[in-house]
Write a protein that holds these residues in place. Sequence first.
Motif, PDB file in Angstrom:
ATOM      1  N   UNK A  10      -4.852  16.530  -0.954  1.00 34.58           N
ATOM      2  CA  UNK A  10      -3.385  16.646  -1.012  1.00 34.58           C
ATOM      3  C   UNK A  10      -2.818  17.104   0.341  1.00 34.58           C
ATOM      4  N   UNK A  13      -2.878  14.280   2.685  1.00 32.05           N
ATOM      5  CA  UNK A  13      -1.796  13.339   2.363  1.00 32.05           C
ATOM      6  C   UNK A  13      -0.457  13.834   2.907  1.00 32.05           C
ATOM      7  N   UNK A  14      -0.209  15.137   2.766  1.00 35.00           N
ATOM      8  CA  UNK A  14       1.057  15.703   3.268  1.00 35.00           C
ATOM      9  C   UNK A  14       1.140  15.585   4.793  1.00 35.00           C
ATOM     10  N   UNK A  17       2.024  12.094   5.719  1.00 36.88           N
ATOM     11  CA  UNK A  17       3.454  11.799   5.530  1.00 36.88           C
ATOM     12  C   UNK A  17       4.232  12.278   6.759  1.00 36.88           C
ATOM     13  N   UNK A  43      -3.532   6.728   3.417  1.00 33.27           N
ATOM     14  CA  UNK A  43      -3.047   7.486   2.252  1.00 33.27           C
ATOM     15  C   UNK A  43      -3.419   6.777   0.952  1.00 33.27           C
TER      16      UNK A  43
ATOM     17  N   UNK B  65      11.603  10.643   2.219  1.00 34.85           N
ATOM     18  CA  UNK B  65      10.514  11.555   2.607  1.00 34.85           C
ATOM     19  C   UNK B  65      10.277  12.613   1.523  1.00 34.85           C
ATOM     20  N   UNK B  68       8.607  11.113  -1.398  1.00 36.04           N
ATOM     21  CA  UNK B  68       7.176  10.865  -1.145  1.00 36.04           C
ATOM     22  C   UNK B  68       6.373  12.129  -1.429  1.00 36.04           C
ATOM     23  N   UNK B  69       6.877  13.266  -0.943  1.00 39.05           N
ATOM     24  CA  UNK B  69       6.184  14.545  -1.174  1.00 39.05           C
ATOM     25  C   UNK B  69       6.161  14.864  -2.675  1.00 39.05           C
ATOM     26  N   UNK B  72       3.551  12.625  -4.346  1.00 33.91           N
ATOM     27  CA  UNK B  72       2.180  13.038  -3.990  1.00 33.91           C
ATOM     28  C   UNK B  72       1.810  14.323  -4.728  1.00 33.91           C
ATOM     29  N   UNK B  76      -1.173  15.112  -7.518  1.00 32.71           N
ATOM     30  CA  UNK B  76      -2.110  16.242  -7.493  1.00 32.71           C
ATOM     31  C   UNK B  76      -2.154  16.924  -8.865  1.00 32.71           C
ATOM     32  N   UNK B 183       3.683   4.667  -1.711  1.00 28.68           N
ATOM     33  CA  UNK B 183       3.102   4.900  -0.382  1.00 28.68           C
ATOM     34  C   UNK B 183       3.374   3.700   0.536  1.00 28.68           C
ATOM     35  N   UNK B 186       7.680   3.241   0.890  1.00 26.94           N
ATOM     36  CA  UNK B 186       8.344   4.194   1.788  1.00 26.94           C
ATOM     37  C   UNK B 186       8.359   3.711   3.248  1.00 26.94           C
TER      38      UNK B 186
END
Lengths: 92, 195
Positions: A10, A13-14, A17, A43, B65, B68-69, B72, B76, B183, B186
């Motif tokens: 994770x 991945x961040x 980004x 990613x 953005x 996207x976070x 993600x 998780x 992913x 974006x």
Amino acid sequence: MSRKSYINIYVILLVSVLVSALLSYFGHTKLALVGIFTVALIKATLVLAFYMHLKTEQRWVRWMLGSAVACLVILFVGLIPDIVHVYGRMGG
Amino acid sequence: MSEAQAATMDRYEVPSVVTGRMGMWWFLASEIVIFGGALVCYLLSRWHHPDWAESAAHTNEVIGLINTVVLLTSSLTMVLAHDAIHHAQPKRALRLMGVTVLLGVCFLGLKALEYTHEIQEGYTPLKNLFWSYYYFLTGLHALHIVAGLVAIVTVMRGLAKGKNSQRVEYVGIYWHFVDVVWIFLFPLLYLAPKI
């Protein structure tokens, strides 16, 4: 896989980004474009391999998904002459 | 248990779990063609229309953005829910799936905010071909998010009754796929067009 591994992925991945956003903000070249899509591919691979467990999945699953992606590549390459070249000459 | 009984158990119980996952993979292979086909059309059209960069400059990169976070993070929490089921902790899995649902709703809320702002500015789906693609691709993705949320809540209801814990993995695979689609969406719609 352990919980810690999932969290580590994770974090990667961040960071990815953030790298994409920085490339888009500061880089206005074709190289930045290649960088952005390379990061996107990394990613997607991480999510597919570790979160979707494709890494440990049976081989036929990878072949099945690979076949679907192969169909898309054929579609893309097959349509280039029609859409980009012919349609382009027509001024559409 | 005799060897014959064990063989029967293997034949009827183990494949039932594998069958569910196999069904999900088949479904996702068809989804790859649906989303991929749309993305291929967009890429080819974009290649032919360098002038779309002007329209694309008006997409909201910051909301993209943040979303996207958000997605993600929801991936998780979903994979941790699957891990919790693997370690026989259904209550923990339920909590994590609840967080996943909240993050999914947050994604949709931000998307609605973004659409509202763009439509108010006059960037409707009929403005030009770029905006038609934009609304089609992000709208199709948002529909998949809604479907994913309904599926997760349905699985949570079963899990709360102690039933069908294997479905957490299946719905998780679907949720991660929706994340993978974003992913690619974006950079295609928010980042690359500005270059």
